[in-house]
Design an enzyme around this catalytic site. Structure first.
Site, PDB file in Angstrom:
ATOM      1  N   GLU A 100       0.725  -1.168  -0.072  1.00 15.39           N
ATOM      2  CA  GLU A 100       0.247   0.033   0.139  1.00 15.39           C
ATOM      3  C   GLU A 100       0.769   1.184  -0.061  1.00 15.39           C
ATOM      4  O   GLU A 100       0.425   2.232  -0.696  1.00 15.39           O
ATOM      5  CB  GLU A 100      -0.838   0.072   1.129  1.00 15.39           C
ATOM      6  CG  GLU A 100      -2.020   0.768   1.186  1.00 15.39           C
ATOM      7  CD  GLU A 100      -2.991   0.673   2.017  1.00 15.39           C
ATOM      8  OE1 GLU A 100      -3.682   1.786   2.599  1.00 15.39           O
ATOM      9  OE2 GLU A 100      -3.599  -0.413   2.291  1.00 15.39           O
ATOM     10  N   ASP A 134      -2.605  -3.152   2.966  1.00 18.20           N
ATOM     11  CA  ASP A 134      -3.081  -3.591   4.426  1.00 18.20           C
ATOM     12  C   ASP A 134      -4.204  -4.426   4.603  1.00 18.20           C
ATOM     13  O   ASP A 134      -5.173  -4.461   3.536  1.00 18.20           O
ATOM     14  CB  ASP A 134      -3.508  -2.086   4.877  1.00 18.20           C
ATOM     15  CG  ASP A 134      -2.498  -1.296   5.371  1.00 18.20           C
ATOM     16  OD1 ASP A 134      -1.143  -1.656   5.273  1.00 18.20           O
ATOM     17  OD2 ASP A 134      -2.624  -0.037   5.786  1.00 18.20           O
ATOM     18  N   TYR A 156      -0.844  -4.104  13.514  1.00 19.29           N
ATOM     19  CA  TYR A 156      -1.664  -3.672  12.623  1.00 19.29           C
ATOM     20  C   TYR A 156      -2.691  -2.669  13.376  1.00 19.29           C
ATOM     21  O   TYR A 156      -3.445  -3.105  14.425  1.00 19.29           O
ATOM     22  CB  TYR A 156      -2.782  -4.614  12.056  1.00 19.29           C
ATOM     23  CG  TYR A 156      -3.398  -4.027  10.869  1.00 19.29           C
ATOM     24  CD1 TYR A 156      -3.001  -3.310   9.766  1.00 19.29           C
ATOM     25  CD2 TYR A 156      -4.944  -3.917  10.988  1.00 19.29           C
ATOM     26  CE1 TYR A 156      -3.539  -3.036   8.747  1.00 19.29           C
ATOM     27  CE2 TYR A 156      -5.464  -3.416   9.851  1.00 19.29           C
ATOM     28  CZ  TYR A 156      -5.056  -2.741   8.910  1.00 19.29           C
ATOM     29  OH  TYR A 156      -5.766  -2.121   8.059  1.00 19.29           O
TER      30      TYR A 156
END
Length: 710
Positions: free
Chosen positions: A7, A111, A316
């Protein structure tokens, strides 16, 4: 050759290092059988309305919003995709397109969530690629996570439902935002508000803020009266309060008159109170914590957390879970072994590792796309961190240790003194037996949230009074209090309300929220950028423009929290394969049609829609030209003669990290200085000063008349 798409460039670089694809090319890394490229966010998005037939040019004439209004609502079938117009981004898109065409396989490393899936799928669709793809699904960017993820790549089509949920979110926001913004703007825009921006989540969130503000300013406080006694026992003095409050002072005094010079203790209730450790952080809960404790905005918390994730220090960030999956015990132990190397944490961490690990934070059923946010076990260089990175990282570490620590154990005692038939004076107190998790405090702050603090009267230090003991009445007093007005939203309390939006409604037992952990910060920032709300210290205050939009929408379907929340729940069901994407879009299209018709028939006076209040803002003469007056706009307070070109005077809103209000500017111009305001130093320490206007420039002036230029 396999192509990996990440990303962001920074993530692509980490993946390339792991895969030993070390050759830096134009727009990608190459080597060891891989090409690793990146998307730079939303390279591809839904095309604007004016790219569709009848909304751009018709017979060589450009269509205005007003001229095309009869074609609304417009629901594209199918939706068009478009590449960013930025030359650099377009160049990267065509690099990706070329890599996709020559690849034997695509590995999706955007992601691991709805937005990341959508970013890839939109690029994949616009390129027209038919190259098969697999999914890399990881929750941190450590080499161990890469090793596990690349060894366990998932078929790309396993994530179709996640894509349809993201697609449904994107398209529903387009349908409602584009159609309703246009129709509201055509009907209500004026010289004050040129675009009346409407959004699926934006508008209900704005209405939450406006309703709380109106409840606050229209609140009429009511007095109440509580009889209180100061009692003396042979082992000490202590206060007690009556068990209920009264509407009049006379009623409270009557209770006190019924009490003689002494009173007998009629009850001693003892209990052990155990407080379990707090849950691990989800994104929303960490944003609330950071805003409440450190005044860091929700968006800044997310941005900082993302930087820590990309630096491999935390897992994350965009997660809505407070739990870990059942198989993560080894990851937790690894993180604790790392924390043990940080000197000050050695004691509590050793204690945790010396016994069986608490299993309460592990629950597969409560882990959605990603588990809670925890440290990865990679040691940061604190000297190279920004202040915000240190605060956010240490908050994650602090909560991680607290969650796996022992419960807090306290002894609670409540003393009761009966008066008359049903009257009761009482007081409660607690003594800590075991601090447990509450002893973990890395940041010099209270380890529990403000909302969870125990009332003062339960913390009273009590003497050893036994049932039947006589206490002497040293003082009788009626305590006068007032009902509490609804508090204005801060970002922390607004995030909590967005997460628990159903709590604002009395007619439902359902539990639901609006927005997602990944989007809530952006929604708040969008409303700020639209100048519908503004920050005053920690408080979020609606502007006159925001109140105007609230007036237009709070009774409309688009402004209803419950409806927005139900759509949010359906998006979750789409992601789990339990609801149809096409059915959802049809429902959104129906809402758009109903809402457009409602706006057409709405009888609200357009003249009520403005940026500035017509009632509470007397005109302030421009100090430069002495002809125009200062009017508030999005970035400052400018002279009304600006439009004619006669005067360009402006006082900017942002000054030393805080936003000046109209009242501040009025004081500046009329009195030469504001009231004393609170600012924060670069180190985050608060200080108070006046703002003064000298030679047309803003300066701070301290109480000793020492001034420093901005």
């Amino acid at each position: 050759m396999k192509t990996v798409i990440a990303e962001k460039p920074s993530v692509a670089r980490s993946i390339a290092e792991f895969l030993e694809a070390t050759n830096k090319m134009d727009g990608y890394f190459e080597g060891n059988g891989y090409r690793v490229t990146w998307a730079i966010g939303h390279l591809v998005s839904l095309a604007e309305l004016d790219t569709y037939a009848g909304f751009g040019e018709v017979n060589g004439q450009k269509q205005t919003w007003a001229s095309s209004i009869q074609r609304l609502p417009y629901i594209p079938t199918p939706f068009k995709l478009d590449c960013s117009k930025d030359p650099g981004l377009r160049n990267q898109y065509f690099k990706i397109k070329s890599l996709f065409e020559s690849a034997s396989e695509i590995i999706v490393a955007t992601d691991a969530g709805q937005e990341g899936e959508l970013i890839f799928r939109y690029i994949y669709a616009l390129t027209g690629s038919r190259t098969p793809f697999k999914r890399l699904w990881i929750s941190s960017l450590t080499n161990e996570a890469f090793q596990k993820g690349f060894s366990n790549l998932k078929p790309g089509r396993d994530y179709d439902n996640l894509y349809y949920a993201a697609k449904g979110r994107s398209e529903s926001d387009w349908i409602l935002g584009i159609n309703l913004t246009r129709v509201y703007t055509v009907k209500y825009a004026n010289s004050d508000i040129k675009v009346v921006s409407i959004g699926r989540v934006q508008t209900p969130t704005l209405n939450l803020i406006c309703q709380r503000y109106l409840d606050n300013v229209n609140f009429k406080k009511t007095a109440f009266f509580i009889p209180t006694l100061l009692l003396k026992h042979e082992q000490g003095k202590f206060p007690v309060k009556y068990h209920k409050q009264f509407a009049t002072n006379e009623e409270a005094e009557a209770v006190l008159k019924s009490v003689g010079g002494s009173i007998v203790c009629t009850g001693v209730d003892k209990s052990i109170v155990k407080t379990a450790p707090p849950k691990l952080f989800s994104l929303t809960h960490l944003q609330q914590h950071a805003n409440k404790k450190f005044s860091i905005s929700a968006q800044a918390t997310l941005d900082t957390l993302q930087s820590l994730y990309e630096a491999k220090f935390v897992t994350y960030p965009r997660t809505d879970s407070n739990y870990l999956s059942d198989d993560m015990e080894d990851d937790v132990i690894k993180s604790f072994q790392f924390l043990k190397t940080l000197g000050s944490l050695s004691g509590p961490v050793t204690s945790i590792l010396s016994k069986k690990l608490n299993r309460a934070p592990f629950d597969n059923s409560k882990v959605t796309d990603h588990h809670a946010i925890i440290p990865t076990g990679v040691k940061p260089d604190f000297g190279k961190m920004t202040k915000e990175q240190q605060l956010i990282f240490l908050s994650v570490v602090e909560r991680f240790i607290q969650t796996f620590s022992d419960e807090c154990v306290e002894s609670k005692k409540v003393l009761s003194f009966k008066v008359g038939f049903d009257g009761l004076f009482r007081v409660g107190g607690k003594v800590v037996i075991q601090n447990g998790w509450k002893a973990i405090n890395l940041l010099g702050k209270v380890a529990v949230d403000e909302d969870d603090l125990i009332p003062d009267d339960e913390n009273t230090l009590l003497p050893d009074v036994k049932e039947g003991d006589i206490c002497f009445v040293e003082k009788k007093e009626v305590h006068k209090g007032f009902t509490t007005l609804p508090q204005l939203f801060t970002e922390a309390s607004l995030l909590k309300q967005m997460e628990n939006a159903s709590d604002t409604l009395d007619d439902t037992e359902e539990k639901f929220g609006i927005g997602t952990p990944a989007t809530r910060a952006n929604i708040i920032e969008t409303i700020l950028k639209r100048f519908f709300i503004k920050r005053e210290g920690k408080k979020l205050i609606p502007t006159q423009a925001g109140l105007s939009v609230y007036k237009l929408t709070h009774n409309e379907l688009i402004g209803k929290i419950k409806l927005t929340a139900r759509f949010e729940e359906k998006l979750k069901l789409i992601a789990s394969g339990e609801y149809s994407y096409s059915t959802f879009i049809n429902e959104i299209a129906s809402l758009a049609a109903t809402s457009v018709l409602s706006v057409y028939t709405n009888e609200v006076d357009p003249n009520t829609i403005s940026m500035t209040s017509q009632t509470d803002k007397e005109k302030v003469l421009c100090p430069a030209c002495k002809k125009g007056s200062l009017t508030e706009n999005q970035k400052g307070f400018g002279c009304t003669e600006y439009k004619s070109g006669a005067c360009k005077y402006v006082i900017w809103k942002e000054f030393r990290g805080r936003t000046l209000t109209y009242a501040n500017v009025k004081d500046l111009v009329l009195k030469g200085k504001t009231k004393k305001l609170t600012f924060h130093s670069k180190e985050g320490k608060p200080y108070e000063a006046f703002v003064v206007l000298k030679d047309g420039k803003l300066e701070v002036e301290f109480e000793k008349k020492f001034s420093v230029k901005a």
